[in-house]
Design a protein around this motif. Sequence first.
Motif, PDB file in Angstrom:
ATOM      1  N   PRO A 119     111.463  13.034 -51.571  1.00  0.00           N
ATOM      2  CA  PRO A 119     110.661  13.899 -50.701  1.00  0.00           C
ATOM      3  C   PRO A 119     110.057  13.140 -49.512  1.00  0.00           C
ATOM      4  O   PRO A 119     109.429  12.097 -49.683  1.00  0.00           O
ATOM      5  CB  PRO A 119     109.556  14.410 -51.637  1.00  0.00           C
ATOM      6  N   GLY A 120     110.312  13.660 -48.332  1.00  0.00           N
ATOM      7  CA  GLY A 120     109.776  13.075 -47.102  1.00  0.00           C
ATOM      8  C   GLY A 120     110.664  12.025 -46.459  1.00  0.00           C
ATOM      9  O   GLY A 120     110.410  11.609 -45.327  1.00  0.00           O
ATOM     10  N   ALA A 121     111.710  11.568 -47.155  1.00  0.00           N
ATOM     11  CA  ALA A 121     112.609  10.569 -46.569  1.00  0.00           C
ATOM     12  C   ALA A 121     113.409  11.210 -45.431  1.00  0.00           C
ATOM     13  O   ALA A 121     113.759  12.384 -45.489  1.00  0.00           O
ATOM     14  CB  ALA A 121     113.558  10.005 -47.625  1.00  0.00           C
ATOM     15  N   GLN A 122     113.677  10.419 -44.409  1.00  0.00           N
ATOM     16  CA  GLN A 122     114.377  10.904 -43.219  1.00  0.00           C
ATOM     17  C   GLN A 122     115.706  10.174 -43.047  1.00  0.00           C
ATOM     18  O   GLN A 122     115.773   8.951 -43.216  1.00  0.00           O
ATOM     19  CB  GLN A 122     113.517  10.662 -41.969  1.00  0.00           C
ATOM     20  N   LEU A 123     116.741  10.932 -42.681  1.00  0.00           N
ATOM     21  CA  LEU A 123     118.050  10.335 -42.418  1.00  0.00           C
ATOM     22  C   LEU A 123     117.965   9.471 -41.166  1.00  0.00           C
ATOM     23  O   LEU A 123     117.442   9.898 -40.141  1.00  0.00           O
ATOM     24  CB  LEU A 123     119.099  11.429 -42.229  1.00  0.00           C
ATOM     25  N   ASP A 124     118.476   8.246 -41.250  1.00  0.00           N
ATOM     26  CA  ASP A 124     118.549   7.330 -40.112  1.00  0.00           C
ATOM     27  C   ASP A 124     120.009   7.266 -39.693  1.00  0.00           C
ATOM     28  O   ASP A 124     120.821   6.576 -40.326  1.00  0.00           O
ATOM     29  CB  ASP A 124     118.013   5.954 -40.517  1.00  0.00           C
ATOM     30  N   GLN A 125     120.356   8.004 -38.641  1.00  0.00           N
ATOM     31  CA  GLN A 125     121.749   8.097 -38.181  1.00  0.00           C
ATOM     32  C   GLN A 125     122.311   6.733 -37.779  1.00  0.00           C
ATOM     33  O   GLN A 125     123.448   6.397 -38.117  1.00  0.00           O
ATOM     34  CB  GLN A 125     121.850   9.068 -36.991  1.00  0.00           C
ATOM     35  N   LYS A 126     121.530   5.947 -37.051  1.00  0.00           N
ATOM     36  CA  LYS A 126     122.001   4.646 -36.577  1.00  0.00           C
ATOM     37  C   LYS A 126     122.288   3.711 -37.753  1.00  0.00           C
ATOM     38  O   LYS A 126     123.339   3.078 -37.815  1.00  0.00           O
ATOM     39  CB  LYS A 126     120.965   4.027 -35.636  1.00  0.00           C
TER      40      LYS A 126
END
Length: 135
Positions: free
Chosen positions: A28-35
Motif C-alpha cells: 500500500p502506497g508504493a509507487q511504480l518507478d518507470q525509469k
Amino acid sequence: MTRSAYLAGLCVLLVSTLSMAQELKIFPGAQLDQKASHEASQAAPGKESQVYTTSADLDKVVAFYKGLYKQDTSMRSTGPKLPSGQQVLWMFFIIDGGTNLANSKYWMKVQRPYVGGTDGKDIRDITIIQSVRTK
C-alpha cells in the motif's frame, strides 16, 4: 469416467493452475518507478522487471509480503556494502509457486536502500519492491 467426475477433475486442475499464476500485490502506497523498471529490465536480458518505491521501513514491507508469498531464505539477506559503509539489505519472495529463485519464473526482491542508475550511484534511503519475470 463419468461426466461429473471429469468436470470435478477439471475444476481441481483449473483452481490449481490459477493459484500458481499469482500476480504481484503492491505494498500500500508504493509507487511504480518507470525509469528504475526500465533500467532493471535492460540490465537482465530475458527478464522483465517492475520497480516500486516506498518510504516505509524494510521490516514493514517484508512483513506484508511474508503473509502473501513464500520467502526464499536460501539467498543471503545482505547485499554489498556501499562506499558510505551502509549495508544493502534484501529479502526474496517467490510469486509463482516455485521452490526457489533458480526454478521460479516470477519472483520479487524487497531492498533498502535503493541503488540504481547505470553507474549504481543513484542511492536513496527508500525501500524498493522489484518483481522479476522471465519472458
